[in-house]
Design a protein around this motif. Sequence first.
Motif, PDB file in Angstrom:
ATOM      1  N   ALA A   1       0.832  -1.201   0.000  1.00 18.74           N
ATOM      2  CA  ALA A   1       0.000   0.000   0.000  1.00 18.74           C
ATOM      3  C   ALA A   1       0.867   1.252   0.000  1.00 18.74           C
ATOM      4  O   ALA A   1       1.909   1.304   0.654  1.00 18.74           O
ATOM      5  CB  ALA A   1      -0.907  -0.001   1.224  1.00 18.74           C
ATOM      6  N   LEU A   2       0.412   2.236  -0.738  1.00 19.13           N
ATOM      7  CA  LEU A   2       1.025   3.566  -0.734  1.00 19.13           C
ATOM      8  C   LEU A   2       0.084   4.503   0.009  1.00 19.13           C
ATOM      9  O   LEU A   2      -1.116   4.232   0.125  1.00 19.13           O
ATOM     10  CB  LEU A   2       1.232   4.058  -2.171  1.00 19.13           C
ATOM     11  CG  LEU A   2       2.209   3.265  -3.035  1.00 19.13           C
ATOM     12  CD1 LEU A   2       2.186   3.783  -4.467  1.00 19.13           C
ATOM     13  CD2 LEU A   2       3.606   3.339  -2.471  1.00 19.13           C
ATOM     14  N   PRO A   3       0.604   5.626   0.488  1.00 19.12           N
ATOM     15  CA  PRO A   3      -0.282   6.578   1.169  1.00 19.12           C
ATOM     16  C   PRO A   3      -1.353   7.103   0.223  1.00 19.12           C
ATOM     17  O   PRO A   3      -1.166   7.156  -0.994  1.00 19.12           O
ATOM     18  CB  PRO A   3       0.659   7.713   1.582  1.00 19.12           C
ATOM     19  CG  PRO A   3       2.031   7.168   1.474  1.00 19.12           C
ATOM     20  CD  PRO A   3       1.992   6.072   0.459  1.00 19.12           C
ATOM     21  N   SER A   4      -2.471   7.505   0.795  1.00 24.59           N
ATOM     22  CA  SER A   4      -3.510   8.135  -0.016  1.00 24.59           C
ATOM     23  C   SER A   4      -2.961   9.432  -0.590  1.00 24.59           C
ATOM     24  O   SER A   4      -1.946   9.966  -0.120  1.00 24.59           O
ATOM     25  CB  SER A   4      -4.738   8.431   0.840  1.00 24.59           C
ATOM     26  OG  SER A   4      -4.446   9.464   1.763  1.00 24.59           O
ATOM     27  N   VAL A   5      -3.640   9.942  -1.599  1.00 22.33           N
ATOM     28  CA  VAL A   5      -3.231  11.214  -2.206  1.00 22.33           C
ATOM     29  C   VAL A   5      -3.147  12.288  -1.137  1.00 22.33           C
ATOM     30  O   VAL A   5      -2.146  13.014  -1.040  1.00 22.33           O
ATOM     31  CB  VAL A   5      -4.227  11.619  -3.324  1.00 22.33           C
ATOM     32  CG1 VAL A   5      -3.976  13.047  -3.785  1.00 22.33           C
ATOM     33  CG2 VAL A   5      -4.142  10.659  -4.498  1.00 22.33           C
TER      34      VAL A   5
ATOM     35  N   ARG B   1     -10.870   0.536  -4.479  1.00 26.73           N
ATOM     36  CA  ARG B   1     -11.791   1.264  -3.600  1.00 26.73           C
ATOM     37  C   ARG B   1     -11.597   0.871  -2.148  1.00 26.73           C
ATOM     38  O   ARG B   1     -11.678   1.690  -1.256  1.00 26.73           O
ATOM     39  CB  ARG B   1     -13.232   1.006  -4.025  1.00 26.73           C
ATOM     40  CG  ARG B   1     -13.546   1.706  -5.323  1.00 26.73           C
ATOM     41  CD  ARG B   1     -15.011   2.055  -5.410  1.00 26.73           C
ATOM     42  NE  ARG B   1     -15.202   2.964  -6.518  1.00 26.73           N
ATOM     43  CZ  ARG B   1     -15.962   2.728  -7.554  1.00 26.73           C
ATOM     44  NH1 ARG B   1     -16.642   1.613  -7.618  1.00 26.73           N
ATOM     45  NH2 ARG B   1     -16.078   3.609  -8.511  1.00 26.73           N
ATOM     46  N   GLN B   2     -11.332  -0.411  -1.892  1.00 23.83           N
ATOM     47  CA  GLN B   2     -11.175  -0.861  -0.512  1.00 23.83           C
ATOM     48  C   GLN B   2      -9.731  -0.772  -0.024  1.00 23.83           C
ATOM     49  O   GLN B   2      -9.473  -0.378   1.098  1.00 23.83           O
ATOM     50  CB  GLN B   2     -11.669  -2.312  -0.360  1.00 23.83           C
ATOM     51  CG  GLN B   2     -13.154  -2.443  -0.537  1.00 23.83           C
ATOM     52  CD  GLN B   2     -13.508  -3.531  -1.533  1.00 23.83           C
ATOM     53  OE1 GLN B   2     -12.674  -3.990  -2.286  1.00 23.83           O
ATOM     54  NE2 GLN B   2     -14.770  -3.922  -1.548  1.00 23.83           N
ATOM     55  N   LYS B   3      -8.779  -1.145  -0.863  1.00 25.20           N
ATOM     56  CA  LYS B   3      -7.373  -1.194  -0.450  1.00 25.20           C
ATOM     57  C   LYS B   3      -6.650   0.136  -0.609  1.00 25.20           C
ATOM     58  O   LYS B   3      -5.574   0.322  -0.063  1.00 25.20           O
ATOM     59  CB  LYS B   3      -6.622  -2.254  -1.262  1.00 25.20           C
ATOM     60  CG  LYS B   3      -7.105  -3.663  -1.054  1.00 25.20           C
ATOM     61  CD  LYS B   3      -6.308  -4.616  -1.923  1.00 25.20           C
ATOM     62  CE  LYS B   3      -6.863  -6.012  -1.885  1.00 25.20           C
ATOM     63  NZ  LYS B   3      -6.140  -6.908  -2.785  1.00 25.20           N
TER      64      LYS B   3
ATOM     65  N   ASN C   1       1.309  -2.312  -8.077  1.00 25.45           N
ATOM     66  CA  ASN C   1       0.588  -3.305  -8.884  1.00 25.45           C
ATOM     67  C   ASN C   1       0.937  -4.729  -8.434  1.00 25.45           C
ATOM     68  O   ASN C   1       2.061  -5.187  -8.640  1.00 25.45           O
ATOM     69  CB  ASN C   1       0.918  -3.125 -10.361  1.00 25.45           C
ATOM     70  CG  ASN C   1       0.025  -3.941 -11.268  1.00 25.45           C
ATOM     71  OD1 ASN C   1      -0.647  -4.861 -10.831  1.00 25.45           O
ATOM     72  ND2 ASN C   1       0.027  -3.592 -12.543  1.00 25.45           N
ATOM     73  N   PRO C   2      -0.020  -5.428  -7.822  1.00 21.10           N
ATOM     74  CA  PRO C   2       0.261  -6.780  -7.333  1.00 21.10           C
ATOM     75  C   PRO C   2       0.444  -7.801  -8.455  1.00 21.10           C
ATOM     76  O   PRO C   2       0.975  -8.887  -8.228  1.00 21.10           O
ATOM     77  CB  PRO C   2      -0.972  -7.117  -6.484  1.00 21.10           C
ATOM     78  CG  PRO C   2      -2.053  -6.235  -6.996  1.00 21.10           C
ATOM     79  CD  PRO C   2      -1.388  -5.000  -7.526  1.00 21.10           C
TER      80      PRO C   2
END
Length: 131
Positions: free
Chosen positions: A35-39, A70-72, A77-78
């Motif tokens: 996961a990366l931080p949200s914008v 939307r959830q993660k 890119n997995p």
Amino acid sequence: MIIQLDMQSDLPIYSQLVNQIIEGIANGELQLGEALPSVRNLAADIGVNLHTVNKAYTLLKQDGYIQVHRQKGVVVNPDGMPDLTDDFLKKQHSEFRPIIAEAICRGMSKEQLSEVLAQMYDDVKDGHNKE
């Protein structure tokens, strides 16, 4: 991952951000599916406008480096990294050509240029600093 921006650079901040995230993926600092931080969070953390981060994330998504769920949220890119395409090779050709021309004008040999490129490749892959 620590993002370091040069606010005095001629390179736009969104491009610096794109480059640093791609480098983080290349050197293993960022893993597939991570996961990366949200914008909003990244913009606040690095002190830039959220539209700047949004533009960087949009470009990374278009090129296949990240996915937005939307959830993660935003994740590396997995499914893996983008393939080596003709368009990518053409882009590299157009970006390297002026650098090679300047190196020739400054008297750099093909061998010296190859050594610099090989060292930079190793530095990025191994996660060493840019300097």
